[in-house]
Scaffold this motif. Structure first.
Motif, PDB file in Angstrom:
ATOM      1  N   LYS A   1       1.424  18.186  59.026  1.00 21.23           N
ATOM      2  CA  LYS A   1       0.855  17.194  60.007  1.00 21.23           C
ATOM      3  C   LYS A   1       0.305  16.191  59.084  1.00 21.23           C
ATOM      4  CE  LYS A   1      -0.814  19.957  63.857  1.00 21.23           C
ATOM      5  NZ  LYS A   1      -1.889  20.616  64.705  1.00 21.23           N
TER       6      LYS A   1
ATOM      7  N   SER B   1       7.238   8.733  68.509  1.00 24.58           N
ATOM      8  CA  SER B   1       6.317   9.504  69.317  1.00 24.58           C
ATOM      9  C   SER B   1       6.298   9.363  70.873  1.00 24.58           C
ATOM     10  CB  SER B   1       4.749   9.564  68.866  1.00 24.58           C
ATOM     11  OG  SER B   1       4.665   9.936  67.593  1.00 24.58           O
ATOM     12  N   HIS B   2       6.217   8.015  71.191  1.00 24.10           N
ATOM     13  CA  HIS B   2       6.439   7.603  72.590  1.00 24.10           C
ATOM     14  C   HIS B   2       7.524   8.008  73.156  1.00 24.10           C
ATOM     15  CE1 HIS B   2       5.920   5.143  75.887  1.00 24.10           C
ATOM     16  NE2 HIS B   2       7.110   4.462  75.718  1.00 24.10           N
TER      17      HIS B   2
ATOM     18  N   THR C   1       7.561  12.630  72.276  1.00 28.25           N
ATOM     19  CA  THR C   1       6.630  13.573  72.281  1.00 28.25           C
ATOM     20  C   THR C   1       5.651  13.267  73.222  1.00 28.25           C
ATOM     21  OG1 THR C   1       5.955  12.805  70.225  1.00 28.25           O
ATOM     22  CG2 THR C   1       7.150  14.897  70.063  1.00 28.25           C
ATOM     23  N   GLY C   2       5.788  12.209  73.929  1.00 25.63           N
ATOM     24  CA  GLY C   2       4.868  11.799  75.225  1.00 25.63           C
ATOM     25  C   GLY C   2       3.706  11.094  74.808  1.00 25.63           C
ATOM     26  N   MET C   3       3.471  10.366  73.686  1.00 25.40           N
ATOM     27  CA  MET C   3       2.542   9.565  73.624  1.00 25.40           C
ATOM     28  C   MET C   3       2.485   8.434  74.392  1.00 25.40           C
ATOM     29  SD  MET C   3       0.772   8.149  69.953  1.00 25.40           S
ATOM     30  CE  MET C   3       1.803   6.895  69.783  1.00 25.40           C
TER      31      MET C   3
ATOM     32  N   GLU D   1       1.530  13.644  69.864  1.00 22.84           N
ATOM     33  CA  GLU D   1       1.465  13.863  71.451  1.00 22.84           C
ATOM     34  C   GLU D   1       0.499  12.735  71.908  1.00 22.84           C
ATOM     35  OE1 GLU D   1       1.977  18.445  72.420  1.00 22.84           O
ATOM     36  OE2 GLU D   1       0.285  18.233  71.089  1.00 22.84           O
ATOM     37  N   GLN D   2      -0.667  12.468  71.311  1.00 22.31           N
ATOM     38  CA  GLN D   2      -1.374  11.493  71.766  1.00 22.31           C
ATOM     39  C   GLN D   2      -2.401  11.250  70.322  1.00 22.31           C
ATOM     40  OE1 GLN D   2      -3.656  13.508  74.784  1.00 22.31           O
ATOM     41  NE2 GLN D   2      -4.828  14.823  73.349  1.00 22.31           N
TER      42      GLN D   2
ATOM     43  N   SER E   1      -3.905  14.145  67.933  1.00 18.48           N
ATOM     44  CA  SER E   1      -2.880  15.475  68.195  1.00 18.48           C
ATOM     45  C   SER E   1      -1.623  15.162  67.627  1.00 18.48           C
ATOM     46  CB  SER E   1      -2.929  15.969  69.648  1.00 18.48           C
ATOM     47  OG  SER E   1      -2.255  16.910  70.066  1.00 18.48           O
TER      48      SER E   1
ATOM     49  N   ILE F   1       2.260  16.949  65.977  1.00 23.89           N
ATOM     50  CA  ILE F   1       3.222  18.063  66.409  1.00 23.89           C
ATOM     51  C   ILE F   1       4.180  17.926  65.143  1.00 23.89           C
ATOM     52  CG2 ILE F   1       4.681  16.800  68.005  1.00 23.89           C
ATOM     53  CD1 ILE F   1       5.147  19.474  69.221  1.00 23.89           C
TER      54      ILE F   1
END
Length: 351
Positions: free
Chosen positions: A229, A270-271, A274-276, A326-327, A330, A332
């Protein structure tokens, strides 16, 4: 500031650092104590530190300052100096400097006589919150970052925030990028604190950044899982840093400046993957562009930077592995990214 304790060593601040060093050197009968500095820390920091360590040390070993000298050739120079000055397996090396000195000095100590003890005394904000903590040592291979090295922990890390007065504002900003990264990968509240700071407040948050990094390293010292990370922003950021380091015309980017760009680019990934949220992506971009100058990348630049990704040391089995968010707060690890998204990320940065 309170000391930060890990399984391998302790990280001390200010007066506690001074007392800990003096006690440690008194209790351990080292045959010789060497101090590694670069040209800048020799001039601006050595007198301060000499008043603190209170022991008889050899004449300092001085290396040239700058990332371009973080090489195996510089290691050979230091190895020869240690040998010529009578260093043996019971010697101690004190690394007084920024990330180049602590990375290179740790590697030199880890390999001289098959390993001697070393202590890191970081003098830059970047080294205080990042390079000196966690046991990563090593050097660059040409322009490729940190390709040769080992993970080996120092006996302790000593942080004296008074030394930050020796830094230019640009160097402080470079270190601040790593502090912002700590918020992005681990603590939304810490991110919120940092984005409201002015430069005079940086030193009050060093301990928090050290604690975040130390907590991650404690759980995964050899970077098998969650320690990855800490590489957020560094996959593309290191490629950008390497490209500007070796380019004959372009001005070199400092580590934090390149990583700041990498964090925007990897925020875009990430956007997409992985949902950011777009709101948080735009927030990240706004924060970094308000702190770091925007770089104009040509299409040729982008192509070469993307090609450099294949040399990233985090790759395995031919795959380029990314740390994504993810946000905010956080992260991943081990996300594989379709190649077509790289140019989209640069386009977002350039908008």
């Amino acid at each position: 500031m309170d000391s930060v304790t890990s399984k391998a060593h302790e990280i001390h601040f200010g007066d506690l650092a001074k007392a800990a060093l003096q006690q440690y050197l008194a209790q351990n009968q080292y045959s010789k104590i060497f101090i590694l500095v670069d040209e800048n820390t020799n001039e601006h920091c050595l007198d301060f530190f000499s008043d603190i360590h209170g022991s008889s040390a050899e004449t300092p070993i001085i290396i040239k300052a700058g990332e371009v000298y973080k090489t195996i050739e510089t290691c050979v120079t230091v190895w020869n100096a240690l040998s010529n000055m009578g260093g043996d397996r019971k010697s101690m090396l004190l690394n007084l400097g920024g990330g180049v000195v602590t990375d290179l000095g740790g590697f030199v100590a880890s390999t001289f006589k098959r390993g001697i003890d070393f202590i890191n005394i970081p003098t830059s904000l970047l080294a205080m919150v990042d390079a000196s903590v966690g046991g990563k040592t090593g050097v660059d291979l040409g322009a490729l970052k940190n390709q040769v090295g080992v993970i080996n922990q120092p006996k302790m890390v000593l942080i004296f925030t008074e030394l930050l007065v020796t830094l230019e504002p640009r160097q402080l900003k470079s270190g601040f990028a790593e502090m912002l990264k700590h918020g992005l990968i681990a603590d939304r509240d810490y991110w919120n604190e940092l984005i409201s700071l002015n430069e005079s407040d940086y030193h009050n948050h060093i301990q928090k950044s050290v604690e975040i990094k130390n907590n991650i390293v404690e759980k995964d010292p050899t970077e098998q899982n969650i320690r990855k990370k800490l590489n957020y922003g560094h996959t593309l950021g290191h490629a950008i840093e390497s490209y500007y380091l070796e380019h004959p015309i372009k001005d070199t980017l400092l580590h934090g400046e390149a990583i700041a760009i990498g964090m925007i680019l990897e925020g875009y990934l990430s956007h997409k993957l992985t949902g950011m949220s777009k709101i948080e992506l735009d927030e990240i971009k706004k924060v970094f562009l308000s702190n770091y100058p925007k770089v104009n990348f040509t299409q040729e630049d982008i192509g070469i930077i993307i090609d450099l990704l294949k040399h990233d040391k985090k790759n395995s089995h031919g795959n380029i592995n990314f740390v994504l968010l993810e946000q905010i707060g956080s992260a991943i690890v081990d996300i594989k990214v379709p190649v077509e998204l790289f140019k989209e990320a640069f386009a977002y940065y350039k908008e």
